[in-house]
Design an enzyme around this catalytic site. Sequence first.
Site, PDB file in Angstrom:
ATOM      1  CG  ASP A  99      -3.246   3.754   6.391  1.00 34.54           C
ATOM      2  OD1 ASP A  99      -3.981   3.591   7.384  1.00 34.54           O
ATOM      3  OD2 ASP A  99      -2.500   4.743   6.240  1.00 34.54           O
ATOM      4  CG  ASP A 202      -7.032   5.755   9.953  1.00 37.60           C
ATOM      5  OD1 ASP A 202      -6.147   6.622   9.922  1.00 37.60           O
ATOM      6  OD2 ASP A 202      -8.245   6.025   9.914  1.00 37.60           O
ATOM      7  CD  GLU A 265      -3.600   7.986  13.259  1.00 36.33           C
ATOM      8  OE1 GLU A 265      -3.368   9.194  13.119  1.00 36.33           O
ATOM      9  OE2 GLU A 265      -4.653   7.473  12.888  1.00 36.33           O
ATOM     10  CG  HIS A 327      -1.108  11.429   6.340  1.00 37.30           C
ATOM     11  ND1 HIS A 327      -0.648  10.642   7.379  1.00 37.30           N
ATOM     12  CD2 HIS A 327      -2.428  11.152   6.251  1.00 37.30           C
ATOM     13  CE1 HIS A 327      -1.627   9.935   7.873  1.00 37.30           C
ATOM     14  NE2 HIS A 327      -2.728  10.213   7.204  1.00 37.30           N
ATOM     15  CG  ASP A 328      -3.206  12.983   9.603  1.00 32.16           C
ATOM     16  OD1 ASP A 328      -3.762  13.186   8.512  1.00 32.16           O
ATOM     17  OD2 ASP A 328      -3.249  11.890  10.205  1.00 32.16           O
TER      18      ASP A 328
END
Length: 540
Positions: A99, A202, A265, A327-328
């Site tokens: 990431d 990200d 992202e 994961h969000d």
Amino acid sequence: MMMPEWWNEAVIYHIYPRSFQDSNRDGIGDLNGITSRLGYLQWLGIDAVWISPVYPSPMADFGYDVTDHCDIDPMFGSLEDMDHLLEEAHKRRIKVILDFVPNHTSNRHPWFLESRSGRKNPKRDWYYWKDPGPDGGPPNNWLSRFDGNSAWAWDENTGQYYLHTFLEEQPDLNWRNPEVREAMLNVLRFWFDRGVDGFRVDVSYRVMKDPDFRDNPQNPNWTPGMDPSFRVIEKHTKNTPDIHRFNRWIRQTADEYDNRVLIGEMNLSIEELSKHYGTATQPEFHLPFNFRLIFSEWDAANVKNLVDQFEEHVPNHGWPNWVLSNHDQPRFATRAGAGQARNGHLFLLTARGTPTIYYGDELGMESVEIPHNRVRDPWELLSPGLGLGRDPVRTPMQWSRKPNAGFSDPDVTPWLPLEKEYEKRNTEILKKDSSSILRFIKRVIEIRRRSDALTHGGCSTHEAPDGVLLYTREHKPSGERVMACINITGEKKNVPLKGLVDEVSELTLLLSTEMDDPAAVDTEREILVLRANEGILLTF
Ligand code: GLC
Ligand code: CA
């Protein structure tokens, strides 16, 4: 399309490192834990892992607040452990994607400590510093994503505000400053030199903000109870016109190396995200992450529409991608209903494009309700009760029926509680059960790997009865054709085949979500008879 690259054909698996495997009894997953589980990923047929941030961090946002981009947080291990993970993964032909967090650093990053130390500091301009607005308050109306309060924090010492799109502990970096660019692009080079195969970037679409810092427009549709940061429409804070400059900077850096992938992202429509592929001569992201399955309904008409949109908008040099959970956001099995978990993965793994599986989804894991006293996510703590907290989707991976599910030793308290079903829902048990969701997903991956049509063939959707998703994949050079027929309802469905195939008797079933008891091909009536929630793959 040109010769496929590894990431065109790969099945990516997203690991939230705190929650995958704890190797040293502190209740938190770590790099050696991941390395010890590579055999499982190989068994499942995974080609690449994406690991959420493992860099040194005060963990205000669990690693998305970085204090050193070129090291590993001791909680996760060391640089040597990362080298070891890379080596072991590569031995198994598994690529490793890390990431990259370009939008902000931790407020404890040495760069920010310098920047905030004085207005004359050479790194002052590495972050966004502004005088108060005309009313003495923040310079504009931009809001923090995590609490809907101003995105500007006051710094007493130097008498200015700094910008933070997320937590106050996550000041935004100023990428218009060439020194910042150089430093951050060198971070990519640092990891590429160590053998990292790519990055998930990200909130890439937030990195460039309006250079004039204009106010965002008010959102007329906002009502209390909604995400408080949605009170404004983020016109000047995300997907701004010059975001493509950022995309190209990082792409050019990746292109200094062979065979690396960049995944951006962004939460955008397919039409908008397609612009982040860039052009054939000035390419940007290899894969602008497509979140549509996460943010829209799991419904046959909707999914058909998404596939059609991708086919319409993806440029010739581009390649689609799909993801069900991360994961969000709430897990797919919770959003779509447990009955649709297999179908979701059947689509994910047979649609045209690169799939990303979220750890635990292959077991049918659901979002876990977290008791108040165990809440850890700052988003939940800052905006309680709105359902924005992310702990429910970050619970430990379930490996066995032992206490703590084999994630950590039985006498350790894991950082988040486990899903209650873990005694039944774990890799050990599901591996042995030939009709389990895990075995189903493994099987789809095997079929996909052997199939030119599924890995790089074209895709067309077809009309089907309400609630049924029907598409075919075709690899013209070999003539291989595969049909997917997915019943996204709880009722039985008859699907007419006339006009779709020349000879219904030539249809061969590859697999069904019902495993040993698949749907019937009724050759007389030229229909497929799908059960409730059943999805199948056929070749013809
Ligand atoms: C991204 C990450 C999320 C993080 C945020 C701030 O949306 O996926 O987990 O909190 O960026 O870095
Ligand atoms: Ca640990």
